[in-house]
Design a protein around this motif. Structure first.
Motif, PDB file in Angstrom:
ATOM      1  N   ALA A  20       0.968  27.975  -4.663  1.00  0.00           N
ATOM      2  CA  ALA A  20       0.111  28.578  -3.648  1.00  0.00           C
ATOM      3  C   ALA A  20      -0.565  27.529  -2.777  1.00  0.00           C
ATOM      4  CB  ALA A  20      -0.950  29.469  -4.317  1.00  0.00           C
ATOM      5  N   LEU A  21      -0.929  26.386  -3.363  1.00  0.00           N
ATOM      6  CA  LEU A  21      -1.649  25.368  -2.611  1.00  0.00           C
ATOM      7  C   LEU A  21      -0.849  24.827  -1.423  1.00  0.00           C
ATOM      8  CD1 LEU A  21      -4.189  23.723  -2.263  1.00  0.00           C
ATOM      9  CD2 LEU A  21      -3.321  22.095  -3.965  1.00  0.00           C
ATOM     10  N   PRO A  22       0.420  24.471  -1.594  1.00  0.00           N
ATOM     11  CA  PRO A  22       1.190  24.038  -0.424  1.00  0.00           C
ATOM     12  C   PRO A  22       1.316  25.131   0.644  1.00  0.00           C
ATOM     13  CG  PRO A  22       2.300  23.386  -2.440  1.00  0.00           C
ATOM     14  CD  PRO A  22       1.184  24.321  -2.838  1.00  0.00           C
ATOM     15  N   GLN A  23       1.434  26.380   0.206  1.00  0.00           N
ATOM     16  CA  GLN A  23       1.522  27.477   1.171  1.00  0.00           C
ATOM     17  C   GLN A  23       0.217  27.610   1.946  1.00  0.00           C
ATOM     18  OE1 GLN A  23       3.713  31.150   0.275  1.00  0.00           O
ATOM     19  NE2 GLN A  23       3.857  30.440  -1.845  1.00  0.00           N
ATOM     20  N   PHE A  24      -0.901  27.464   1.232  1.00  0.00           N
ATOM     21  CA  PHE A  24      -2.203  27.558   1.884  1.00  0.00           C
ATOM     22  C   PHE A  24      -2.377  26.438   2.915  1.00  0.00           C
ATOM     23  CE2 PHE A  24      -6.720  26.205   1.835  1.00  0.00           C
ATOM     24  CZ  PHE A  24      -7.268  27.308   2.463  1.00  0.00           C
ATOM     25  N   LYS A  25      -2.033  25.208   2.517  1.00  0.00           N
ATOM     26  CA  LYS A  25      -2.177  24.075   3.421  1.00  0.00           C
ATOM     27  C   LYS A  25      -1.281  24.232   4.644  1.00  0.00           C
ATOM     28  CE  LYS A  25      -3.726  20.565   0.134  1.00  0.00           C
ATOM     29  NZ  LYS A  25      -3.444  19.243  -0.466  1.00  0.00           N
ATOM     30  N   ALA A  26      -0.072  24.723   4.429  1.00  0.00           N
ATOM     31  CA  ALA A  26       0.835  24.941   5.552  1.00  0.00           C
ATOM     32  C   ALA A  26       0.308  26.037   6.466  1.00  0.00           C
ATOM     33  CB  ALA A  26       2.230  25.310   5.035  1.00  0.00           C
ATOM     34  N   PHE A  27      -0.255  27.064   5.863  1.00  0.00           N
ATOM     35  CA  PHE A  27      -0.804  28.176   6.637  1.00  0.00           C
ATOM     36  C   PHE A  27      -1.981  27.704   7.499  1.00  0.00           C
ATOM     37  CE2 PHE A  27      -3.883  31.668   6.991  1.00  0.00           C
ATOM     38  CZ  PHE A  27      -3.104  32.636   7.596  1.00  0.00           C
ATOM     39  N   ILE A  28      -2.904  26.959   6.901  1.00  0.00           N
ATOM     40  CA  ILE A  28      -4.077  26.482   7.626  1.00  0.00           C
ATOM     41  C   ILE A  28      -3.689  25.478   8.710  1.00  0.00           C
ATOM     42  CG2 ILE A  28      -6.201  25.131   7.399  1.00  0.00           C
ATOM     43  CD1 ILE A  28      -6.496  27.996   6.457  1.00  0.00           C
ATOM     44  N   ALA A  29      -2.848  24.505   8.354  1.00  0.00           N
ATOM     45  CA  ALA A  29      -2.469  23.460   9.307  1.00  0.00           C
ATOM     46  C   ALA A  29      -1.674  24.018  10.486  1.00  0.00           C
ATOM     47  CB  ALA A  29      -1.662  22.378   8.592  1.00  0.00           C
ATOM     48  N   GLY A  30      -0.909  25.080  10.227  1.00  0.00           N
ATOM     49  CA  GLY A  30      -0.043  25.611  11.276  1.00  0.00           C
ATOM     50  C   GLY A  30      -0.593  26.823  11.997  1.00  0.00           C
ATOM     51  N   THR A  31      -1.843  27.177  11.736  1.00  0.00           N
ATOM     52  CA  THR A  31      -2.412  28.388  12.330  1.00  0.00           C
ATOM     53  C   THR A  31      -3.558  28.044  13.274  1.00  0.00           C
ATOM     54  OG1 THR A  31      -1.842  29.693  10.371  1.00  0.00           O
ATOM     55  CG2 THR A  31      -3.472  30.623  11.859  1.00  0.00           C
ATOM     56  N   LYS A  32      -3.364  28.320  14.553  1.00  0.00           N
ATOM     57  CA  LYS A  32      -4.434  28.172  15.536  1.00  0.00           C
ATOM     58  C   LYS A  32      -5.072  29.526  15.834  1.00  0.00           C
ATOM     59  CE  LYS A  32      -2.582  24.021  17.733  1.00  0.00           C
ATOM     60  NZ  LYS A  32      -2.127  23.410  19.016  1.00  0.00           N
ATOM     61  N   GLY A 125      -1.520  31.163 -10.336  1.00  0.00           N
ATOM     62  CA  GLY A 125      -0.295  31.773 -10.834  1.00  0.00           C
ATOM     63  C   GLY A 125       0.293  32.796  -9.880  1.00  0.00           C
ATOM     64  N   LYS A 126       1.337  33.454 -10.318  1.00  0.00           N
ATOM     65  CA  LYS A 126       2.102  34.367  -9.478  1.00  0.00           C
ATOM     66  C   LYS A 126       2.079  35.781 -10.034  1.00  0.00           C
ATOM     67  CE  LYS A 126       6.649  34.697  -7.256  1.00  0.00           C
ATOM     68  NZ  LYS A 126       7.980  34.049  -7.097  1.00  0.00           N
ATOM     69  N   THR A 127       1.896  36.752  -9.135  1.00  0.00           N
ATOM     70  CA  THR A 127       1.990  38.166  -9.490  1.00  0.00           C
ATOM     71  C   THR A 127       3.003  38.802  -8.552  1.00  0.00           C
ATOM     72  OG1 THR A 127      -0.341  38.215 -10.143  1.00  0.00           O
ATOM     73  CG2 THR A 127       0.743  40.334  -9.759  1.00  0.00           C
ATOM     74  N   GLY A 128       4.140  39.198  -9.089  1.00  0.00           N
ATOM     75  CA  GLY A 128       5.196  39.720  -8.225  1.00  0.00           C
ATOM     76  C   GLY A 128       5.680  38.619  -7.288  1.00  0.00           C
ATOM     77  N   ASP A 129       5.633  38.908  -5.977  1.00  0.00           N
ATOM     78  CA  ASP A 129       6.051  37.920  -4.984  1.00  0.00           C
ATOM     79  C   ASP A 129       4.885  37.116  -4.424  1.00  0.00           C
ATOM     80  OD1 ASP A 129       8.707  38.741  -5.180  1.00  0.00           O
ATOM     81  OD2 ASP A 129       8.448  40.316  -3.678  1.00  0.00           O
ATOM     82  N   VAL A 130       3.691  37.342  -4.955  1.00  0.00           N
ATOM     83  CA  VAL A 130       2.487  36.726  -4.391  1.00  0.00           C
ATOM     84  C   VAL A 130       2.001  35.568  -5.250  1.00  0.00           C
ATOM     85  CG1 VAL A 130       0.113  37.133  -3.624  1.00  0.00           C
ATOM     86  CG2 VAL A 130       1.824  38.946  -3.382  1.00  0.00           C
ATOM     87  N   GLU A 131       1.846  34.400  -4.625  1.00  0.00           N
ATOM     88  CA  GLU A 131       1.262  33.227  -5.279  1.00  0.00           C
ATOM     89  C   GLU A 131      -0.236  33.208  -4.978  1.00  0.00           C
ATOM     90  OE1 GLU A 131       2.748  31.126  -7.206  1.00  0.00           O
ATOM     91  OE2 GLU A 131       4.900  31.248  -6.788  1.00  0.00           O
ATOM     92  N   TRP A 132      -1.065  33.028  -6.019  1.00  0.00           N
ATOM     93  CA  TRP A 132      -2.509  33.140  -5.863  1.00  0.00           C
ATOM     94  C   TRP A 132      -3.202  31.777  -5.940  1.00  0.00           C
ATOM     95  CZ3 TRP A 132      -5.058  37.365  -4.320  1.00  0.00           C
ATOM     96  CH2 TRP A 132      -4.385  38.585  -4.394  1.00  0.00           C
ATOM     97  N   LEU A 133      -4.230  31.629  -5.107  1.00  0.00           N
ATOM     98  CA  LEU A 133      -5.031  30.418  -5.061  1.00  0.00           C
ATOM     99  C   LEU A 133      -6.504  30.813  -5.079  1.00  0.00           C
ATOM    100  CD1 LEU A 133      -4.893  27.261  -4.535  1.00  0.00           C
ATOM    101  CD2 LEU A 133      -5.310  27.830  -2.132  1.00  0.00           C
ATOM    102  N   SER A 146     -16.424  34.266  -6.343  1.00  0.00           N
ATOM    103  CA  SER A 146     -15.089  33.676  -6.255  1.00  0.00           C
ATOM    104  C   SER A 146     -14.285  34.322  -5.143  1.00  0.00           C
ATOM    105  CB  SER A 146     -14.335  33.826  -7.586  1.00  0.00           C
ATOM    106  OG  SER A 146     -14.089  35.191  -7.867  1.00  0.00           O
ATOM    107  N   ILE A 147     -13.337  33.557  -4.609  1.00  0.00           N
ATOM    108  CA  ILE A 147     -12.386  34.056  -3.618  1.00  0.00           C
ATOM    109  C   ILE A 147     -10.991  33.737  -4.120  1.00  0.00           C
ATOM    110  CG2 ILE A 147     -11.471  33.796  -1.271  1.00  0.00           C
ATOM    111  CD1 ILE A 147     -14.210  32.986  -0.348  1.00  0.00           C
ATOM    112  N   LYS A 148     -10.098  34.702  -4.044  1.00  0.00           N
ATOM    113  CA  LYS A 148      -8.697  34.475  -4.342  1.00  0.00           C
ATOM    114  C   LYS A 148      -7.880  34.834  -3.101  1.00  0.00           C
ATOM    115  CE  LYS A 148      -6.976  36.059  -8.143  1.00  0.00           C
ATOM    116  NZ  LYS A 148      -6.650  37.046  -9.196  1.00  0.00           N
ATOM    117  N   MET A 149      -6.876  34.017  -2.823  1.00  0.00           N
ATOM    118  CA  MET A 149      -5.998  34.271  -1.681  1.00  0.00           C
ATOM    119  C   MET A 149      -4.561  34.334  -2.156  1.00  0.00           C
ATOM    120  SD  MET A 149      -7.748  31.640   1.044  1.00  0.00           S
ATOM    121  CE  MET A 149      -7.900  30.379  -0.241  1.00  0.00           C
ATOM    122  N   GLY A 150      -3.834  35.347  -1.678  1.00  0.00           N
ATOM    123  CA  GLY A 150      -2.446  35.526  -2.071  1.00  0.00           C
ATOM    124  C   GLY A 150      -1.506  35.211  -0.922  1.00  0.00           C
ATOM    125  N   PHE A 151      -0.474  34.418  -1.208  1.00  0.00           N
ATOM    126  CA  PHE A 151       0.470  33.995  -0.181  1.00  0.00           C
ATOM    127  C   PHE A 151       1.896  34.361  -0.557  1.00  0.00           C
ATOM    128  CE2 PHE A 151      -3.164  31.270   0.341  1.00  0.00           C
ATOM    129  CZ  PHE A 151      -3.288  31.138   1.720  1.00  0.00           C
TER     130      PHE A 151
END
Length: 200
Positions: A20-32, A125-133, A146-151
């Motif tokens: 999830a962490l690489p997905q989050f970083k890619a999402f943040i870095a690539g989102t204006k 961890g992962k639930t179904g197709d969603v990776e959680w951070l 707490s905050i959880k984000m699913g990617f």
């Protein structure tokens, strides 16, 4: 319920497998800019409430959340001032944006790219197709616990917020559009004539 809607703006020991962490970083870095429809469910002791609407974000600092059901509410942040417009009550609340958002999910999404400076990030961890951070603010915040984000495929599809009142807010995003052009006027707010404005 209205307080819960506005409060929004305003974990476990699973092995670290860096999904999830690489997905989050890619999402943040690539989102204006980011636009999406959302469904928000708040559950707690003897309560279950659902709201829906749309959101728009222009990073850093600008946001627009429109609740269409069950009550019409508009939240607009221009980077300095946060406007909360309750159409049913015909009342507007004006707040300092930085103070109002604090370390909330909205601040996390609309903020700068310095995520790891302000938040402790942890794979869940992962639930179904969603990776959680999980993201926890490094500075104390009395609004949420707490905050959880699913990617999925580098796209944010879900967020969960546990607040200090024992409520769990779940936000599911659909029809996400990244980096689409959003008119600058969407992040500006002019109080309608005759509507009371309260400053906090």
């Amino acid at each position: 319920m209205k307080k819960i809607l506005l409060t929004l703006l305003l974990a476990s020991s699973l092995p670290l497998h860096a999904a999830a962490l690489p997905q989050f970083k890619a999402f943040i870095a690539g989102t204006k800019t980011l636009a999406a429809d959302f469904t928000q469910t708040v559950s707690g002791k003897q309560r279950h409430e659902t709201a829906s609407g749309s959101m728009e974000i222009q990073r850093p600092g600008k946001l627009r959340w429109t609740y269409s059901k069950p009550f019409e509410q508009l939240i607009v942040g221009d980077g300095k001032t946060l406007w909360l417009y309750d159409k049913e009550l015909a009342q507007i609340t004006r707040r300092n944006q930085a103070g109002a958002l604090g370390n909330s999910p909205a601040a996390l999404l609309a903020g700068s790219n310095a995520i790891e400076r302000d938040y402790q990030l942890r794979e869940m961890g992962k639930t179904g197709d969603v990776e959680w951070l999980a993201a926890s603010p490094k500075k104390a915040d009395n609004t949420f616990e707490s905050i959880k984000m699913g990617f999925t495929n580098n796209q944010l599809v879900e967020m969960e917020l546990a607040d200090s009142f024992g409520n769990l807010t779940r936000i599911q995003f659909k029809n996400l559009k990244r980096n689409a052009s959003i008119p600058a006027t969407h992040f500006k707010f002019t109080p309608p004539a005759g509507v009371d404005v309260v400053s906090e």
